[in-house]
Enzyme design. Structure first.
Site, mmCIF file in Angstrom:
data_model
loop_
_atom_site.group_PDB
_atom_site.id
_atom_site.type_symbol
_atom_site.label_atom_id
_atom_site.label_comp_id
_atom_site.label_asym_id
_atom_site.label_seq_id
_atom_site.Cartn_x
_atom_site.Cartn_y
_atom_site.Cartn_z
ATOM 1 N N TYR A 1 46.532 50.262 41.145
ATOM 2 C CA TYR A 1 45.939 48.953 40.890
ATOM 3 C C TYR A 1 45.387 48.998 39.466
ATOM 4 O O TYR A 1 44.251 49.401 39.226
ATOM 5 C CB TYR A 1 44.846 48.628 41.917
ATOM 6 C CG TYR A 1 44.127 47.333 41.635
ATOM 7 C CD1 TYR A 1 44.844 46.180 41.303
ATOM 8 C CD2 TYR A 1 42.743 47.254 41.704
ATOM 9 C CE1 TYR A 1 44.186 44.995 41.028
ATOM 10 C CE2 TYR A 1 42.076 46.068 41.435
ATOM 11 C CZ TYR A 1 42.805 44.948 41.098
ATOM 12 O OH TYR A 1 42.155 43.774 40.819
ATOM 13 N N ASP B 1 50.138 46.844 41.556
ATOM 14 C CA ASP B 1 49.758 45.691 40.738
ATOM 15 C C ASP B 1 49.462 46.229 39.335
ATOM 16 O O ASP B 1 48.420 46.832 39.115
ATOM 17 C CB ASP B 1 48.532 45.014 41.345
ATOM 18 C CG ASP B 1 48.034 43.850 40.501
ATOM 19 O OD1 ASP B 1 48.629 43.578 39.437
ATOM 20 O OD2 ASP B 1 47.034 43.223 40.907
#
Length: 258
Positions: free
Chosen positions: A107, A148
């Site tokens: 992330y 992400d």
DNA sequence: ATGGTGGATACTCCA
């Protein structure tokens, strides 16, 4: 040859999105799902529900912010939760080896806005990540880095490149950082199979962005150069964004013939 | 017109 199906999904709160995740796992049946923004401390992780769905889980959680997890049909080994040389209390990294493939779930920091303190933190984070990926590739030939990334790599990955020019998620330093990761020895699985498709993985909750398809492709699956030729498919699944109370991101799925 | 929506938390931060 057997197929290995792996996916990434920023769920924006696993507490809220658990029903979506369970439905999606049942429908898609991936071998591995890497999730980001669980926003859960480890003691609140919904392990029983994941087990009932037929998956094992590893996780590095944090209250309110960040948090990553990996759901897997097969057992996971060699778990890591940090990048060496990066003293970061934020839970953004989760690595494991599954079926002989090294998996790294990320992330990447959002960066807030170009020039901000968080933007500098993001660029430094990506720089340290680069060094770590080089080391990992020495140890693991077959590797998948997914998550992400909070970076839209090319103009084709942005609904309106003019509007986004120089903005966070699409600024040159961030795009350079993404290209540097590829140079270390990875390939963007989505672009292997869809070199000219304008498809997005994230739409802002605001301004009716999804309805107007004002999105960015910021969630990615990278395969090491040794593994990339075995990637037979990579798709974005937009369906969950149409479900009730959705995440602002949708899953990306890659299939490997192994 | 410099907004708006959503999540977690606690009267605001983060994306």
């Amino acid at each position: 040859m057997p197929i290995f199906k792996i996916a990434t999904w920023n769920v924006n709160s696993l507490r809220v999105r658990l029903p979506h995740v369970l439905t999606w796992l049942r429908d898609v049946e991936p071998h591995v799902l890497a999730v980001q923004e669980t926003k859960l401390p480890d003691e609140d992780f919904p392990l029983d529900a994941i087990h009932e769905a037929g998956y094992t889980a590893i996780f590095a959680g944090q209250r309110t912010y960040n948090g990553v997890a990996i759901f897997s049909r097969e057992k996971t080994t060699e778990m890591i939760t940090d990048i060496p040389e990066l003293d970061d209390h934020q839970r953004r990294v989760l690595g494991a080896t599954i079926d002989g493939i090294r998996i790294l779930n990320l992330y990447v920091p959002n960066g807030e806005r170009v020039g901000s303190e968080k933007y500098q933190y993001k660029l430094n984070w990506l720089n340290k990540l680069d060094a770590f990926l080089k080391e990992e590739l020495k140890k693991y030939d077959r590797m998948i880095v997914l998550g992400d990334f909070n970076i839209a790599p090319e103009e084709i990955d942005v609904h309106d490149p003019r509007l986004w020019e120089g903005q966070v998620l699409f600024s040159e330093p961030e795009r350079n950082a993404f290209r540097n990761m590829l140079k270390v020895g990875f390939q963007d699985c989505f672009r292997l199979h869809s070199p000219s498709e304008k498809s997005y993985t994230w739409w802002d909750y605001r301004l009716g962005a999804f309805r107007r398809n004002m999105g960015l492709r910021i969630d990615h699956i990278l395969a090491s150069n040794a593994l990339a030729p075995q990637c037979v498919k990579c798709e974005i699944d937009k369906a969950p964004r149409t479900w009730e109370r959705p995440s602002d991101h949708v899953p990306v799925i890659a299939e490997f013939s192994i």
